[in-house]
Design an enzyme around this catalytic site. Structure first.
Site, PDB file in Angstrom:
ATOM      1  N   ASP A 282      34.904  45.288  42.149  1.00  0.00           N
ATOM      2  CA  ASP A 282      34.261  44.256  41.341  1.00  0.00           C
ATOM      3  C   ASP A 282      35.373  43.539  40.555  1.00  0.00           C
ATOM      4  OD1 ASP A 282      32.445  42.576  40.153  1.00  0.00           O
ATOM      5  OD2 ASP A 282      31.035  44.149  39.594  1.00  0.00           O
ATOM      6  N   TRP A 283      34.980  42.480  39.896  1.00  0.00           N
ATOM      7  CA  TRP A 283      35.893  41.564  39.202  1.00  0.00           C
ATOM      8  C   TRP A 283      36.832  42.320  38.248  1.00  0.00           C
ATOM      9  CZ3 TRP A 283      35.181  36.000  39.320  1.00  0.00           C
ATOM     10  CH2 TRP A 283      35.960  35.296  38.409  1.00  0.00           C
TER      11      TRP A 283
END
Ligand code: NOJ
Length: 753
Positions: A282-283
């Site tokens: 994820d980011w």
């Protein structure tokens, strides 16, 4: 993937391109990719494992140069077609090896045409609807060159305080698995390289929905047995269905952040499940391993993530910055890097990007076309759940009404009906409830609209008088209330989940007029509306219904369509009951009606042990406000003649279950027939009920039909205390009905011989 290329890659010969066409999707790892990978430098390989953020009219020189140098495998969040094609051109024509880019975007519940939020889609209990919404989302996203979406989100969500419950498919492993697979099928189609298909991404692996107290990103502790029986099954289901990628979660799971969790990413996903696709972080979640206090610095974070099996890094650059050193020092092997690169190149191949890196939007349907809007309307109709309908006030009859007051901040707000994650939606295409009701009634009934509150969060009651006056003068008041979009979604969690602002006071004020009230609620989560229920005649829960929410709701209110949605998540009476879900464990002291005592009824100075001594709260009843699977219709359905094919089953056999369903009302309707079981005794305790199957059935007034389910014993398997997937012999209860708390009951036994 991208539609047929406008320009041919200068780095690919015509023969190579033909060869690719022939073997697209037939070979596990085509020789062209073997040769390509063999010619890559270590830096180019690490580049494939890196995803850059791009969002703008102009491509930054840093990004352009990084692409030229082969340091970029994917970009996310670029949705301007000319920019996306230019990014692909830089990759294909100006980098040494001409490897095209994966172009990612959060296409969560629509691209330009916005469908109901995923939780709303789940309320349809309709795979076909969910698949169609994903299909159109993919077609529209593909027009700008997006070839990869970060959906479906299949985190089991049992905490309505969590803002991302809006993006989930609800609380139940079976429903979430079935609808998650439908979403993947809609996005990916039958072959990724065909026009308009895009790669899907199962997220967030794993446990993200179980953050402490419903706070986003917070700590998750789930015992392995619960993880395997409840949280992992939807991921296994979409892995088996061929989802192209996985995303690692932000949270730490039992002390080990998901993005550095080798047990999850390698032992379970790759070794147990044989998952062939790749995992993106994820980011910045790799960099955040340091913030978690799991890695001492970014280099250590890169080591943990790569070693865990995270193949691509989203946005942060720990791989680019540190994998070369980690390789040189022997901490990471080139085989680990090669494994990741193989999977990334393979997806690009499967998408046909080596052959057609560019997008020609004219090959695809125009976004927001009438067919897409019609499907959005149908999906919104199916997703609305009728929670109350006193004296059958709904549907309203235009013929017998003279005037109607339409009140509330969400009645005519084209933006707020769209919900969370609508980066590419445009509210100018939304049709609101007010617009749709006006259009439907075409002057037959006088309509007075009062917004009453500027936003759903407002505390200003200055316009209440106008609202009360309009309600007093009307035959019926339709209140359109709820939560505006920003109150749910990522990082948008709430500690209280009632109607925000002074909406409850608005209901009180209108209720005092005596005018019947129809309440429509748009929201991203279940709300605690127990106190409101007695004050209103009907409640239609519409979630955030999307672009076509207005016409869908208007049709439902005036009987041009009938409600058929069922709750994909339990509604608590009070927030203190959370987490409350139907598949709870029985406990050693289950609450019962016979022993339940409310605190108001406890005699003063009662002795400590005089109460029911059960697993419940003193200040609210132990039942939910509305159970999982609940939803009313404008007609009634009667269940009778439950029959099962046998009272005993051997392992591997199938039980056939048959019930006669009759529409006993006066109009057509659709019912979601639900099959639940309970395994009475297990080597680990089993839930009091578990959904095993469901069917959506349409019946005309007076019509009956036999509904059958085939329940194979395999569906009764669960992970035991040794984490082995087993079917245990013994007694089972079975229910068939229209919600998790009602239904006809039978029993059977599994015999292990
Ligand atoms: C963070 C979110 O958690 C994830 O779901 C999303 O796909 C990425 N950001 C990319 O926007």
């Amino acid at each position: 993937m991208a539609a047929t290329g406008l320009l041919m890659s200068s780095n690919l010969s015509i023969e190579a391109s033909n060869q690719i066409n022939e073997c697209a999707e037939t070979s596990p790892y085509p020789s062209m990719l073997i040769n390509l990978q063999a010619s890559m430098t270590t830096e180019e390989k690490i580049g494939q494992m890196s995803q850059f953020f791009s969002h703008g009219e102009y491509i930054s020189e840093h990004l352009a140069e990084s692409i030229r140098q082969g340091r970029v495998g994917s970009v996310l969040n670029e949705v301007r077609l000319h920019t996306v094609n230019e990014l692909q051109r830089l990759a294909v024509e100006e980098s040494r090896l001409g490897i095209p880019l994966l172009v990612g975007r959060d296409v969560i519940h629509g691209f330009n045409t916005i469908f109901p939020i995923p939780l709303g889609q789940a309320a349809s209990w309709c795979s076909e609807t969910v698949k169609q919404c994903a299909r159109i989302s993919a077609l529209e996203a593909a027009t700008v060159g997006v070839n990869w979406t970060f959906a479906p989100m299949i985190d089991i969500s049992r905490d309505p305080r969590w803002g991302r419950i809006a993006e989930s498919l609800g609380e139940d492993p079976h429903l979430c698995s079935v609808l998650g697979v439908a979403m993947v099928e809609g996005f990916q189609g039958d072959a990724l390289h065909k026009d308009g298909n895009i790669a899907a991404c199962a997220k967030h692996f794993a446990g993200y929905g179980a953050g402490e107290s419903g706070r986003d990103y917070s700590t998750v502790n789930i015992p392995e047995n619960e993880l395997r029986n409840v949280y992992l099954p939807p991921f296994k289901a979409v892995a088996d269905a061929g989802v192209a990628t996985f995303m690692s979660a932000f949270n730490d799971l039992n002390g080990v952040p998901a993005s550095g969790n080798k047990w999850l990413m390698t032992d379970i996903l790759r070794q147990e499940w044989n998952y062939p696709g790749f995992v993106v972080s994820d980011w910045e979640s790799i960099q955040q391993l340091t913030t978690h206090g799991f890695s001492k610095d970014n280099k250590d974070a890169a080591y943990e993530a790569a070693n865990a099996g995270i193949d691509m890094e989203m946005v942060s650059t720990t791989y680019l910055d540190h994998l070369p050193d980690l390789l040189a020092q022997g901490h990471i092997s080139i085989q680990q890097v090669d494994t990741a690169v193989t999977k990334i190149l393979q997806l690009k191949w499967q998408l046909g990007l080596f052959d057609s890196p560019y997008t020609d939007a004219s090959m695809l349907p125009v976004p927001l076309n009438p067919e897409h809007l019609q499907i959005a309307k149908d999906a919104a109709i199916k997703s609305c759940v009728l929670l109350k309908n006193e004296n059958n006030i709904l549907p309203l009859s235009a013929e017998s009404l003279h005037s109607i007051a339409i009140i509330g901040p969400l009645a005519d707000d084209p933006y707020e009906q769209l919900g969370t994650w609508i980066f590419d939606g445009d509210s100018q295409y939304s049709q609101t409830c007010l617009q749709a009701i006006e259009q439907l009634l075409l002057g037959q009934v006088s309509i007075k609209h009062v917004k009453a509150m500027q936003t759903s969060r407002s505390y200003n009651q200055a316009d209440f008088k106008q609202a009360v006056d309009s309600a007093s003068a009307a035959d019926v008041a339709v209140l359109i209330l709820g939560e505006e979009s920003i109150l749910s979604g990522e990082a948008h969690c709430r500690a209280e989940i009632g109607l925000p602002g002074c909406q409850e006071q608005l209901i009180d004020a209108i209720a005092q007029t005596g005018t019947p009230i129809v309440l429509v609620i748009m929201a991203g989560r279940p709300l605690t509306i127990e106190d409101i229920l007695p004050k209103v005649d009907a409640v239609l829960f519409a979630w955030h219904p999307g672009t076509m929410g207005g016409p869908a709701i208007a049709d439902l209110l005036f009987g041009k369509a009938y409600p058929s949605g069922k709750l994909p998540v339990t509604f608590p009476r009070k927030v203190g009951q959370v987490p409350i879900y139907y598949a709870q464990k029985h406990s050693g002291k289950p609450a019962t009606e016979a022993t339940y005592v409310h605190m108001d009824d406890i005699p003063v100075r009662s002795p400590q042990t005089s109460l029911g001594m059960a697993a419940t709260h003193l200040d609210t009843h132990f039942s939910p406000l509305f159970p999982f699977g609940f939803g009313l219709s404008y007609t009634q359905f009667h269940y009778q003649n439950l029959e099962i094919s046998s009272k005993t089953l051997h392992l591997g056999e199938t039980l056939t279950i048959k019930v006669l369903l009759t529409n006993t009302g006066k109009i057509e309707g659709e019912e979601v027939v639900q099959l639940y079981i309970r395994d009475l005794v297990g080597s680990v305790t089993r839930p009091v009920k578990e959904l095993k199957d469901f069917k959506r059935v349409k019946l005309a007034a007076g019509e009956s039909d036999y509904i059958t389910f085939d329940l194979c014993t395999d569906k009764l398997a669960f992970y035991d205390r040794n984490m082995q997937l087993n079917i245990e012999a013994g007694q089972f209860h079975l229910w068939v009905g229209g919600c998790s708390q009602t239904g006809l009951r039978d029993e059977f036994e599994i015999i292990d011989d």
